[in-house]
Design a protein around this motif. Sequence first.
Motif, PDB file in Angstrom:
ATOM      1  N   GLU A  38      -0.676  10.376  -2.419  1.00 45.26           N
ATOM      2  CA  GLU A  38      -0.761  11.783  -2.043  1.00 45.26           C
ATOM      3  C   GLU A  38      -1.855  12.520  -2.802  1.00 45.26           C
ATOM      4  OE1 GLU A  38       2.891  13.905  -1.518  1.00 45.26           O
ATOM      5  OE2 GLU A  38       4.053  12.067  -1.283  1.00 45.26           O
ATOM      6  N   ARG A  39      -2.470  11.859  -3.776  1.00 47.65           N
ATOM      7  CA  ARG A  39      -3.609  12.468  -4.450  1.00 47.65           C
ATOM      8  C   ARG A  39      -4.882  12.317  -3.630  1.00 47.65           C
ATOM      9  NH1 ARG A  39      -3.174   8.987  -9.781  1.00 47.65           N
ATOM     10  NH2 ARG A  39      -2.998   7.476  -8.073  1.00 47.65           N
ATOM     11  N   SER A  40      -4.858  11.381  -2.676  1.00 50.88           N
ATOM     12  CA  SER A  40      -6.021  11.142  -1.833  1.00 50.88           C
ATOM     13  C   SER A  40      -6.120  12.223  -0.759  1.00 50.88           C
ATOM     14  CB  SER A  40      -5.897   9.765  -1.168  1.00 50.88           C
ATOM     15  OG  SER A  40      -7.033   9.465  -0.391  1.00 50.88           O
ATOM     16  N   PRO A  41      -7.320  12.610  -0.341  1.00 49.19           N
ATOM     17  CA  PRO A  41      -7.472  13.633   0.700  1.00 49.19           C
ATOM     18  C   PRO A  41      -6.763  13.218   1.989  1.00 49.19           C
ATOM     19  CG  PRO A  41      -9.576  13.188  -0.355  1.00 49.19           C
ATOM     20  CD  PRO A  41      -8.630  12.154  -0.861  1.00 49.19           C
ATOM     21  N   LEU A  42      -6.196  14.195   2.677  1.00 52.30           N
ATOM     22  CA  LEU A  42      -5.462  13.910   3.901  1.00 52.30           C
ATOM     23  C   LEU A  42      -6.333  13.210   4.937  1.00 52.30           C
ATOM     24  CD1 LEU A  42      -3.184  17.022   4.528  1.00 52.30           C
ATOM     25  CD2 LEU A  42      -2.462  14.645   4.280  1.00 52.30           C
ATOM     26  N   VAL A  43      -7.595  13.610   5.012  1.00 53.21           N
ATOM     27  CA  VAL A  43      -8.466  13.011   6.011  1.00 53.21           C
ATOM     28  C   VAL A  43      -8.624  11.513   5.773  1.00 53.21           C
ATOM     29  CG1 VAL A  43     -10.584  13.521   4.711  1.00 53.21           C
ATOM     30  CG2 VAL A  43     -10.691  13.231   7.201  1.00 53.21           C
ATOM     31  N   ARG A  44      -8.659  11.109   4.493  1.00 57.96           N
ATOM     32  CA  ARG A  44      -8.780   9.686   4.171  1.00 57.96           C
ATOM     33  C   ARG A  44      -7.477   8.949   4.472  1.00 57.96           C
ATOM     34  NH1 ARG A  44     -11.445   8.618  -1.470  1.00 57.96           N
ATOM     35  NH2 ARG A  44     -13.093   9.689  -0.310  1.00 57.96           N
ATOM     36  N   ARG A  45      -6.358   9.572   4.185  1.00 57.19           N
ATOM     37  CA  ARG A  45      -5.061   8.934   4.478  1.00 57.19           C
ATOM     38  C   ARG A  45      -4.851   8.827   5.986  1.00 57.19           C
ATOM     39  NH1 ARG A  45      -0.891  12.481   1.654  1.00 57.19           N
ATOM     40  NH2 ARG A  45       0.523  10.791   2.198  1.00 57.19           N
ATOM     41  N   HIS A  46      -5.298   9.862   6.710  1.00 55.64           N
ATOM     42  CA  HIS A  46      -5.209   9.847   8.168  1.00 55.64           C
ATOM     43  C   HIS A  46      -6.035   8.676   8.722  1.00 55.64           C
ATOM     44  CE1 HIS A  46      -6.512  11.167  12.257  1.00 55.64           C
ATOM     45  NE2 HIS A  46      -5.275  11.598  12.344  1.00 55.64           N
ATOM     46  N   ALA A  47      -7.241   8.485   8.188  1.00 60.47           N
ATOM     47  CA  ALA A  47      -8.096   7.385   8.622  1.00 60.47           C
ATOM     48  C   ALA A  47      -7.458   6.034   8.292  1.00 60.47           C
ATOM     49  CB  ALA A  47      -9.471   7.499   7.980  1.00 60.47           C
ATOM     50  N   ALA A  48      -6.791   5.954   7.139  1.00 57.34           N
ATOM     51  CA  ALA A  48      -6.136   4.704   6.744  1.00 57.34           C
ATOM     52  C   ALA A  48      -5.013   4.352   7.709  1.00 57.34           C
ATOM     53  CB  ALA A  48      -5.601   4.824   5.318  1.00 57.34           C
ATOM     54  N   LEU A  49      -4.269   5.364   8.160  1.00 50.89           N
ATOM     55  CA  LEU A  49      -3.194   5.099   9.118  1.00 50.89           C
ATOM     56  C   LEU A  49      -3.775   4.616  10.443  1.00 50.89           C
ATOM     57  CD1 LEU A  49      -0.200   5.159   9.864  1.00 50.89           C
ATOM     58  CD2 LEU A  49      -0.474   7.569  10.507  1.00 50.89           C
ATOM     59  N   ARG A  50      -4.874   5.199  10.859  1.00 54.11           N
ATOM     60  CA  ARG A  50      -5.513   4.755  12.098  1.00 54.11           C
ATOM     61  C   ARG A  50      -5.999   3.305  11.969  1.00 54.11           C
ATOM     62  NH1 ARG A  50      -6.380   8.444  16.020  1.00 54.11           N
ATOM     63  NH2 ARG A  50      -8.142   7.293  16.916  1.00 54.11           N
ATOM     64  N   CYS A  51      -6.482   2.939  10.797  1.00 51.23           N
ATOM     65  CA  CYS A  51      -6.874   1.551  10.569  1.00 51.23           C
ATOM     66  C   CYS A  51      -5.662   0.627  10.668  1.00 51.23           C
ATOM     67  CB  CYS A  51      -7.537   1.393   9.206  1.00 51.23           C
ATOM     68  SG  CYS A  51      -9.206   2.088   9.112  1.00 51.23           S
ATOM     69  N   ALA A  52      -4.526   1.083  10.132  1.00 52.50           N
ATOM     70  CA  ALA A  52      -3.303   0.284  10.200  1.00 52.50           C
ATOM     71  C   ALA A  52      -2.869   0.080  11.652  1.00 52.50           C
ATOM     72  CB  ALA A  52      -2.183   0.959   9.400  1.00 52.50           C
ATOM     73  N   VAL A  53      -2.991   1.139  12.463  1.00 50.32           N
ATOM     74  CA  VAL A  53      -2.643   1.028  13.883  1.00 50.32           C
ATOM     75  C   VAL A  53      -3.627   0.097  14.588  1.00 50.32           C
ATOM     76  CG1 VAL A  53      -2.415   2.308  16.053  1.00 50.32           C
ATOM     77  CG2 VAL A  53      -1.496   3.267  13.940  1.00 50.32           C
ATOM     78  N   GLY A  54      -4.881   0.101  14.127  1.00 45.11           N
ATOM     79  CA  GLY A  54      -5.848  -0.833  14.687  1.00 45.11           C
ATOM     80  C   GLY A  54      -5.472  -2.283  14.417  1.00 45.11           C
ATOM     81  N   ASP A  55      -4.850  -2.530  13.273  1.00 42.71           N
ATOM     82  CA  ASP A  55      -4.406  -3.882  12.928  1.00 42.71           C
ATOM     83  C   ASP A  55      -3.088  -4.241  13.615  1.00 42.71           C
ATOM     84  OD1 ASP A  55      -6.573  -4.361  11.291  1.00 42.71           O
ATOM     85  OD2 ASP A  55      -5.571  -3.625   9.487  1.00 42.71           O
ATOM     86  N   TYR A  56      -2.220  -3.264  13.780  1.00 44.29           N
ATOM     87  CA  TYR A  56      -0.926  -3.514  14.421  1.00 44.29           C
ATOM     88  C   TYR A  56      -0.596  -2.342  15.338  1.00 44.29           C
ATOM     89  CZ  TYR A  56       4.058  -4.081  15.244  1.00 44.29           C
ATOM     90  OH  TYR A  56       5.283  -4.201  15.857  1.00 44.29           O
ATOM     91  N   GLY A  57      -0.799  -2.557  16.627  1.00 44.90           N
ATOM     92  CA  GLY A  57      -0.495  -1.524  17.616  1.00 44.90           C
ATOM     93  C   GLY A  57       0.214  -2.164  18.790  1.00 44.90           C
ATOM     94  N   PRO A  58       1.524  -2.335  18.724  1.00 47.89           N
ATOM     95  CA  PRO A  58       2.246  -3.109  19.745  1.00 47.89           C
ATOM     96  C   PRO A  58       2.178  -2.532  21.150  1.00 47.89           C
ATOM     97  CG  PRO A  58       3.778  -1.935  18.308  1.00 47.89           C
ATOM     98  CD  PRO A  58       2.421  -1.814  17.682  1.00 47.89           C
ATOM     99  N   LEU A  59       1.863  -1.251  21.279  1.00 46.53           N
ATOM    100  CA  LEU A  59       1.732  -0.643  22.599  1.00 46.53           C
ATOM    101  C   LEU A  59       0.267  -0.473  23.005  1.00 46.53           C
ATOM    102  CD1 LEU A  59       4.421   2.206  22.283  1.00 46.53           C
ATOM    103  CD2 LEU A  59       4.728  -0.123  23.162  1.00 46.53           C
TER     104      LEU A  59
END
Length: 214
Positions: free
Chosen positions: A4-25
């Motif tokens: 949570e110390r990381s900027p939201l924009v960077r965490r948001h991008a990290a989640l999108r990367c995670a969905v890129g690796d695993y996106g069952p739909l």
Amino acid sequence: MRDERSPLVRRHAALRCAVGDYGPLGFNATWAYLSATACPAPDLRRDSPALLRALGTLEESRAAHLAEMETFAARRQGEKAAGRRTPRASDMAALRFPRWPSSSPPSRLGLIAAVANRHSAFQRIPYPDETLSPDIEVRQLAHLHARLEDCAASYLRALGRLDRRAAAELTDTVHGIHSLTRPGYSPLNMYLLQWLRFANLLTYAIEESLTIEH
């Protein structure tokens, strides 16, 4: 993502990367599912708790998926030892088609959001030029496109609650689209396969709605 110390924009991008690796739909439908179930206010880019909820939902699904894959691998090992070299059709369908692995039923709200997202994309797909496949009547294409659009619109209007008649209508539509695809390269396939990807997601959402209702 969790820092949570990381900027939201960077965490948001990290989640999108995670969905890129695993996106069952599929990427966009999975993102729409997570956004809806995390209840962001106003959106995931500005809501740290919602980001964590979305990550938790994604991780839970991935854990369920990995457990299913372990079970599948163990079963296939036994089947191969017994001489059965070809997997069951149901096993292959679970691997190929959109599905939300989870220890509990998928969120109806999440599936509605996923379908709505892909429905908008479906409406933006350029309509195929009839000259791409002279052996197919233009009326066939128009009829199937209209039926798929009607099925999606009905699902969204009913907020994910459809009867078995509507499900049968969609199944018949999918079979009709499949019948127009051609093996190997076909200019028409680039359109029809996009229709089918959307139809497969819609089919899954409707089947889940029937399961939940009953």
